[in-house]
Design a protein around this motif. Structure first.
Motif, PDB file in Angstrom:
ATOM      1  N   UNK A  18     -27.019  22.054 -40.693  1.00 59.28           N
ATOM      2  CA  UNK A  18     -27.174  20.675 -40.336  1.00 59.28           C
ATOM      3  C   UNK A  18     -25.864  20.145 -39.890  1.00 59.28           C
ATOM      4  N   UNK A  19     -25.836  18.975 -39.319  1.00 64.09           N
ATOM      5  CA  UNK A  19     -24.560  18.519 -38.803  1.00 64.09           C
ATOM      6  C   UNK A  19     -24.388  17.058 -39.005  1.00 64.09           C
ATOM      7  N   UNK A  20     -23.167  16.653 -39.391  1.00 64.23           N
ATOM      8  CA  UNK A  20     -22.816  15.255 -39.455  1.00 64.23           C
ATOM      9  C   UNK A  20     -21.449  15.074 -40.021  1.00 64.23           C
ATOM     10  N   UNK A  21     -20.819  13.938 -39.717  1.00 61.57           N
ATOM     11  CA  UNK A  21     -19.471  13.649 -40.186  1.00 61.57           C
ATOM     12  C   UNK A  21     -19.463  12.261 -40.807  1.00 61.57           C
ATOM     13  N   UNK A  22     -18.535  12.063 -41.737  1.00 63.23           N
ATOM     14  CA  UNK A  22     -18.361  10.728 -42.300  1.00 63.23           C
ATOM     15  C   UNK A  22     -17.875   9.822 -41.193  1.00 63.23           C
ATOM     16  N   UNK A  23     -18.601   8.762 -40.923  1.00 58.22           N
ATOM     17  CA  UNK A  23     -18.241   7.905 -39.805  1.00 58.22           C
ATOM     18  C   UNK A  23     -16.768   7.594 -39.773  1.00 58.22           C
ATOM     19  N   UNK A  24     -16.410   6.456 -39.320  1.00 59.66           N
ATOM     20  CA  UNK A  24     -15.011   6.094 -39.290  1.00 59.66           C
ATOM     21  C   UNK A  24     -14.291   6.788 -38.183  1.00 59.66           C
ATOM     22  N   UNK A  25     -14.312   6.231 -36.964  1.00 61.60           N
ATOM     23  CA  UNK A  25     -13.568   6.833 -35.872  1.00 61.60           C
ATOM     24  C   UNK A  25     -12.115   7.042 -36.272  1.00 61.60           C
ATOM     25  N   UNK A  26     -11.537   8.128 -35.750  1.00 63.31           N
ATOM     26  CA  UNK A  26     -10.157   8.443 -36.084  1.00 63.31           C
ATOM     27  C   UNK A  26      -9.342   8.606 -34.826  1.00 63.31           C
ATOM     28  N   UNK A  27      -8.138   8.074 -34.835  1.00 62.73           N
ATOM     29  CA  UNK A  27      -7.247   8.209 -33.692  1.00 62.73           C
ATOM     30  C   UNK A  27      -6.962   9.675 -33.442  1.00 62.73           C
ATOM     31  N   UNK A  28      -7.071  10.116 -32.186  1.00 64.39           N
ATOM     32  CA  UNK A  28      -6.977  11.545 -31.911  1.00 64.39           C
ATOM     33  C   UNK A  28      -5.759  11.927 -31.110  1.00 64.39           C
ATOM     34  N   UNK A  29      -4.845  11.022 -30.899  1.00 66.62           N
ATOM     35  CA  UNK A  29      -3.710  11.349 -30.044  1.00 66.62           C
ATOM     36  C   UNK A  29      -2.700  12.226 -30.775  1.00 66.62           C
ATOM     37  N   UNK A  30      -2.188  13.282 -30.103  1.00 61.49           N
ATOM     38  CA  UNK A  30      -1.270  14.189 -30.779  1.00 61.49           C
ATOM     39  C   UNK A  30       0.020  13.526 -31.237  1.00 61.49           C
ATOM     40  N   UNK A 275      -4.923  21.554 -35.536  1.00 64.51           N
ATOM     41  CA  UNK A 275      -4.547  21.252 -36.910  1.00 64.51           C
ATOM     42  C   UNK A 275      -5.449  20.226 -37.581  1.00 64.51           C
ATOM     43  N   UNK A 276      -6.150  19.410 -36.813  1.00 61.34           N
ATOM     44  CA  UNK A 276      -7.005  18.384 -37.414  1.00 61.34           C
ATOM     45  C   UNK A 276      -8.352  18.927 -37.877  1.00 61.34           C
ATOM     46  N   UNK A 277      -8.705  20.152 -37.511  1.00 58.40           N
ATOM     47  CA  UNK A 277     -10.021  20.691 -37.856  1.00 58.40           C
ATOM     48  C   UNK A 277     -10.055  21.178 -39.303  1.00 58.40           C
ATOM     49  N   UNK A 280      -9.224  25.320 -41.443  1.00 57.00           N
ATOM     50  CA  UNK A 280      -8.473  26.260 -40.602  1.00 57.00           C
ATOM     51  C   UNK A 280      -7.346  26.899 -41.417  1.00 57.00           C
ATOM     52  N   UNK A 281      -7.327  28.222 -41.446  1.00 56.27           N
ATOM     53  CA  UNK A 281      -6.261  28.959 -42.116  1.00 56.27           C
ATOM     54  C   UNK A 281      -5.272  29.567 -41.128  1.00 56.27           C
ATOM     55  N   UNK A 282      -5.763  29.908 -39.936  1.00 55.27           N
ATOM     56  CA  UNK A 282      -4.932  30.667 -39.008  1.00 55.27           C
ATOM     57  C   UNK A 282      -5.048  30.125 -37.597  1.00 55.27           C
ATOM     58  N   UNK A 316       4.164  24.234 -41.102  1.00 54.64           N
ATOM     59  CA  UNK A 316       4.325  23.007 -41.878  1.00 54.64           C
ATOM     60  C   UNK A 316       2.993  22.464 -42.362  1.00 54.64           C
ATOM     61  N   UNK A 317       1.921  22.767 -41.613  1.00 54.27           N
ATOM     62  CA  UNK A 317       0.575  22.346 -42.003  1.00 54.27           C
ATOM     63  C   UNK A 317      -0.106  23.377 -42.898  1.00 54.27           C
ATOM     64  N   UNK A 318       0.623  24.452 -43.259  1.00 46.92           N
ATOM     65  CA  UNK A 318       0.076  25.450 -44.162  1.00 46.92           C
ATOM     66  C   UNK A 318      -0.779  26.504 -43.502  1.00 46.92           C
ATOM     67  N   UNK A 319      -0.635  26.686 -42.181  1.00 42.42           N
ATOM     68  CA  UNK A 319      -1.442  27.671 -41.454  1.00 42.42           C
ATOM     69  C   UNK A 319      -0.632  28.929 -41.152  1.00 42.42           C
ATOM     70  N   UNK A 320      -1.317  30.048 -41.103  1.00 37.35           N
ATOM     71  CA  UNK A 320      -0.728  31.261 -40.551  1.00 37.35           C
ATOM     72  C   UNK A 320      -0.738  31.167 -39.030  1.00 37.35           C
ATOM     73  N   UNK A 321       0.153  31.910 -38.382  1.00 37.15           N
ATOM     74  CA  UNK A 321       0.157  31.983 -36.922  1.00 37.15           C
ATOM     75  C   UNK A 321       0.189  33.457 -36.507  1.00 37.15           C
ATOM     76  N   UNK A 322      -0.877  33.883 -35.860  1.00 42.35           N
ATOM     77  CA  UNK A 322      -0.935  35.205 -35.250  1.00 42.35           C
ATOM     78  C   UNK A 322      -0.729  35.013 -33.758  1.00 42.35           C
ATOM     79  N   UNK A 323       0.172  35.781 -33.167  1.00 41.73           N
ATOM     80  CA  UNK A 323       0.444  35.637 -31.744  1.00 41.73           C
ATOM     81  C   UNK A 323       0.123  36.900 -30.983  1.00 41.73           C
ATOM     82  N   UNK A 324      -0.228  36.743 -29.721  1.00 41.26           N
ATOM     83  CA  UNK A 324      -0.462  37.898 -28.864  1.00 41.26           C
ATOM     84  C   UNK A 324       0.500  37.904 -27.693  1.00 41.26           C
TER      85      UNK A 324
END
Length: 408
Positions: A18-30, A275-277, A280-282, A316-324
């Motif tokens: 199923x799908x849905x999000x808690x309302x409340x628009x959020x500013x999305x600018x980086x 990073x906002x999703x 996300x671990x990696x 800094x956000x606690x994510x791993x980074x795999x690069x190619x």
């Protein structure tokens, strides 16, 4: 391990659809990541994503039936609608989620209304996103989810993802609640306004995001069959014993690491598109060929500095980074020895610097053993830069799945 990563590792839930999000628009600018509203449940994990960009002008009283392919299974499905590139508020008065039967037709009984803070409509300010409420039910992995949206007042710059490699549908008037295909006479190869879907999977499950350009976006793969390399990778992950199962494809055709153009640069869209999703671990970083082939004066050190900023911000956000490594592209009109020299220097950094948590060598997988500056013809989609379905599968097969869940 950082506190943020520890929270992500505690992601938990079940295989509900199923799908849905808690309302409340959020500013999305980086440039203002602190204003992005987090989901209220840390157990949510992204199961599908597509990078937002400017997509022409919005059309009032237009409905879109958007076909997206889930990666990780879970329940309490939510969607994220984006007005990131809009210049005025945007209202959606009817939004539904169902399961594709064929074309624009849905599995009977699967189409269900999504709400936003309990209401059936939501108005999203310019530059913002909105999350729907959780929709009870189960959604399996690898499901063709159908999100149907209607806006009575869309106008001005529209937000969406241009090159979907997936057929979706459109019509005038509000037909979102209908499960049949009769009204959906128009087709589109783009996703409008929808940029993410999340679920609550079983305990301990997380996700990865692929940050890239047209190769990641899937150009030269077969449309409607989910043969982009992140799709192949998602199928491998579902069969593996790793805890990373979700895959969000945040590639944009023509995208660069350093400069805006075909979408905002990877640096400028990192917060919104990656990073906002939730869950996300990696971050899987595979980008740079458009910077170096543009002959804009970008040096290897410029590109490496861009990589380092992405790595630092993700860490800094606690994510791993795999690069190619950057793949071969000799034969593409913009290839020349100077661009090749930059590619080789950049790839040396990726392979040997130790600044990434893990490395996948797509260059090694794709290149011809007879001319290492050129793609192997068996993998070449025809333009000498984009792999075909076989090349996409080979790329996904080369990824060490355990590297996608490194500890930070």
């Amino acid at each position: 391990m950082t506190g943020g990563r520890a929270r992500l590792r505690r992601t938990a839930a079940l295989l509900l659809l199923a799908a849905a999000f808690q309302a409340g628009p959020a500013h999305a600018q980086p440039q203002a990541p602190t204003q992005v509203k987090a989901l209220d449940n840390p157990k949510d994990v992204i199961t599908w994503g597509a990078s937002a960009d400017h997509l022409g002008d919005g059309v009032a009283d237009r409905s879109y039936r958007l076909i997206v392919h889930t990666s990780v299974a879970g329940g309490d499905l939510r969607i994220r609608l984006s007005n990131a590139f809009g210049d005025r508020p945007l209202t959606f008065d009817d939004v539904y989620a169902g399961v594709q039967r064929t074309g624009a037709a849905l599995v009977p009984g699967s189409n269900r209304r999504l709400t936003f803070d309990g209401a059936k409509s939501v108005t999203i300010p310019a530059g913002a996103v909105a999350y729907s409420d959780p929709l009870p039910g189960k959604v399996p992995a690898a499901t063709n989810l159908v999100v149907s949206i209607h806006s009575p007042d869309a106008a001005g710059p529209a937000t969406g993802h241009g090159m979907a490699m997936q057929t979706s549908y459109a019509t005038q008037g509000d037909h979102t609640g209908e499960e049949g295909a009769t009204a959906w006479t128009d087709t589109t190869g783009s996703w409008y306004y929808l940029d993410a879907v999340s679920v609550r999977p079983s305990a301990g499950i997380g996700a990865m995001v692929t940050l890239g350009d047209s190769i990641t976006d899937g150009w030269a793969s077969t449309s409607d069959l989910n043969r982009r390399w992140p799709d192949y990778l998602a199928r491998r992950l579902q069969k593996s014993d790793t805890t990373v199962k979700g895959v969000a494809n945040e590639g944009i055709s023509g995208n660069k690491v350093l400069a805006d153009g075909a979408g905002q640069s990877a640096l400028n869209r990192l917060q919104r598109d990656v990073l906002s999703h939730p869950g996300v671990r990696t971050v899987f970083l595979f980008e740079g060929v458009n910077d170096l082939k543009a002959h804009s004066g970008v040096t290897a050190q410029d590109l490496i500095a861009g990589y380092r900023e992405i790595i630092d911000r993700a860490h800094a956000a606690g994510k791993c980074v795999v690069g190619s490594t950057v793949g071969p592209f000799k034969g593409w009109p913009e290839w020349d020895p100077a661009a090749e020299a930059v590619r080789q220097e950049v790839n040396q950094f990726i392979r040997s610097s130790g600044e990434l948590d893990a490395v996948t060598d797509f260059d090694h997988i794709l290149r011809s053993p007879y001319d290492q500056e050129r793609m192997l013809p068996f993998f070449d989609g025809g333009d000498h830069i984009h792999p075909n379905d076989k090349g996409m599968a080979a790329m996904a097969d080369s990824v060490d799945l355990k590297s996608l869940d490194c500890a930070k």
